[in-house]
Design an enzyme around this catalytic site. Structure first.
Site, PDB file in Angstrom:
ATOM      1  N   GLY A 165      23.555   0.554 -35.394  1.00 41.42           N
ATOM      2  CA  GLY A 165      23.785  -0.101 -34.130  1.00 41.42           C
ATOM      3  C   GLY A 165      22.769   0.343 -33.091  1.00 41.42           C
ATOM      4  N   CYS A 166      22.710  -0.398 -31.987  1.00 40.34           N
ATOM      5  CA  CYS A 166      21.714  -0.130 -30.952  1.00 40.34           C
ATOM      6  C   CYS A 166      21.982   1.181 -30.218  1.00 40.34           C
ATOM      7  CB  CYS A 166      21.642  -1.299 -29.983  1.00 40.34           C
ATOM      8  SG  CYS A 166      23.242  -1.836 -29.329  1.00 40.34           S
ATOM      9  N   TYR A 167      23.202   1.365 -29.740  1.00 38.14           N
ATOM     10  CA  TYR A 167      23.528   2.621 -29.061  1.00 38.14           C
ATOM     11  C   TYR A 167      23.379   3.826 -29.983  1.00 38.14           C
ATOM     12  CZ  TYR A 167      25.565   0.235 -24.924  1.00 38.14           C
ATOM     13  OH  TYR A 167      25.781  -0.496 -23.781  1.00 38.14           O
TER      14      TYR A 167
END
Length: 350
Positions: free
Chosen positions: A152-154
């Protein structure tokens, strides 16, 4: 190495991450776009669904047909929502397809953790096949992976900032706090009040504080590095920009002699040779504008006072290194290509 183009199909190619994958595949020296697959948009002209591709990609968005995809493509990128992606991935894997999945469906080693945050898993028997695709920490495992779970991005931004410190035992494992700010494209292409321009353009808001699904994903990676359970306080924020994530992490040193300069040294050692990660000089702080549109990661470290809190910072483009670019980077490693192939574009600045 491979001599002929690697044919790639993009499943879920009409959302933001899918469109970004199309852009990156088209610019990659070793990839060839086989097809764009959609659901509600199947049968529509690509140019109508993705106007940025008008005059570049012709033909129609294709329906999902795993047999057809397996025949026409060497790899598939899946950019579908969780659960829906798991079913599509399983159908493709049944036909021997190599898959790079951008959903959360195969990121967790522990089925119970996945189901606590996402609900029942449609194909839990395939979890053991997947390799977590944070290239800088799983490069060797990715070399022969046929199912890659793109992070995921975070988690990408947060983990890359914290990994050198955890890996070297430099910080206390209790009390880690992650404050992360993201542009609105992270919410996807669907329309909602929270991302409607009049409601997002003039304010900054925290959301899902302490209950965001990316929290346990960050914890999984940090726990693996630490060899012990790690729990964090994770608070994401929505900021009025389209692209970018800035993660600011607060940690306590394990030894009062720890300095920001030492953090920089161990981070540079861990990421030596990476085509994507740049560890900034002391006194410089990452800026999302410096990485916008690129697969770059800028990492910086500071300290509140001698012996005090260490501040680990990271900036990425959420659609590139936080999603589609990272998937391409994984593919490069899997196929023995240069890790930075097709990802050398500099940031869109200003």
């Amino acid at each position: 190495m491979t001599s002929k183009p690697i044919r790639a199909t993009i499943v879920g190619g009409t959302g933001y991450t899918g469109a970004e994958l199309v852009r990156l595949v088209l610019g990659h020296p070793s990839l060839e776009l086989a097809s764009i697959v959609g659901n509600a948009s199947a049968g529509k002209p690509v140019a109508e669904v993705l106007p940025s591709l008008r005059g570049v990609v012709h033909g129609q968005v294709q329906p999902f047909d795993p047999a057809a995809i397996a025949e026409q493509a060497d790899v598939a990128f899946c950019a579908l929502p969780h659960a829906a992606s798991a079913k599509a991935v399983s159908a493709l894997r049944q036909r021997g397809q190599k898959v790079f999945d951008l959903s959360a469906d195969f990121r967790f080693e522990d089925l119970a953790v996945y189901e606590a945050w996402y609900g029942e898993h449609p194909v839990p028997e395939r979890l053991s096949e997947a390799v977590y695709g944070l290239v800088e920490l799983h490069r060797e495992e990715l070399r022969d992976a046929d199912l890659v779970a793109v992070p995921g991005c975070y988690p990408t931004a947060s983990t890359l900032a914290l990994a050198p410190l955890v890996n070297n035992g430099l910080i206390q494992l209790d009390g880690i706090a992650v404050d992360a700010k993201s542009g609105v494209s992270g919410a996807g292409r669907g329309v909602s009040g929270a991302t409607h321009f009049p409601e997002s353009a003039e304010g900054v808001r925290a959301y899902k504080a302490g209950s965001h699904r990316h929290g346990p994903e960050i914890e999984q990676e940090l726990s693996r590095l630490a060899g012990a359970p790690v729990r964090i306080a994770f608070v994401p924020h929505l900021v009025p920009m389209t692209r970018g994530i800035l993660a600011t992490c607060y940690v306590q040193p394990a030894n009062p002699n720890l300095t920001a300069a030492r953090c920089i040294d161990v981070a540079r050692e861990l990421y030596q040779g990476s085509p994507s990660v740049l560890v900034l000089e002391e006194g410089l702080h990452p800026d999302t504008l410096w990485v916008r549109g690129s697969n770059r990661v800028h990492i910086g470290y500071a300290q509140a006072r001698p012996g005090g809190t260490i501040i680990a910072m990271s900036a990425i483009d959420n659609l590139v290194k936080g999603a589609s670019g990272q998937a391409i980077q994984c593919l490069n490693v899997r196929f023995g290509l240069d890790e930075g192939a097709g990802l050398q574009a500099t940031a869109l600045w200003p």
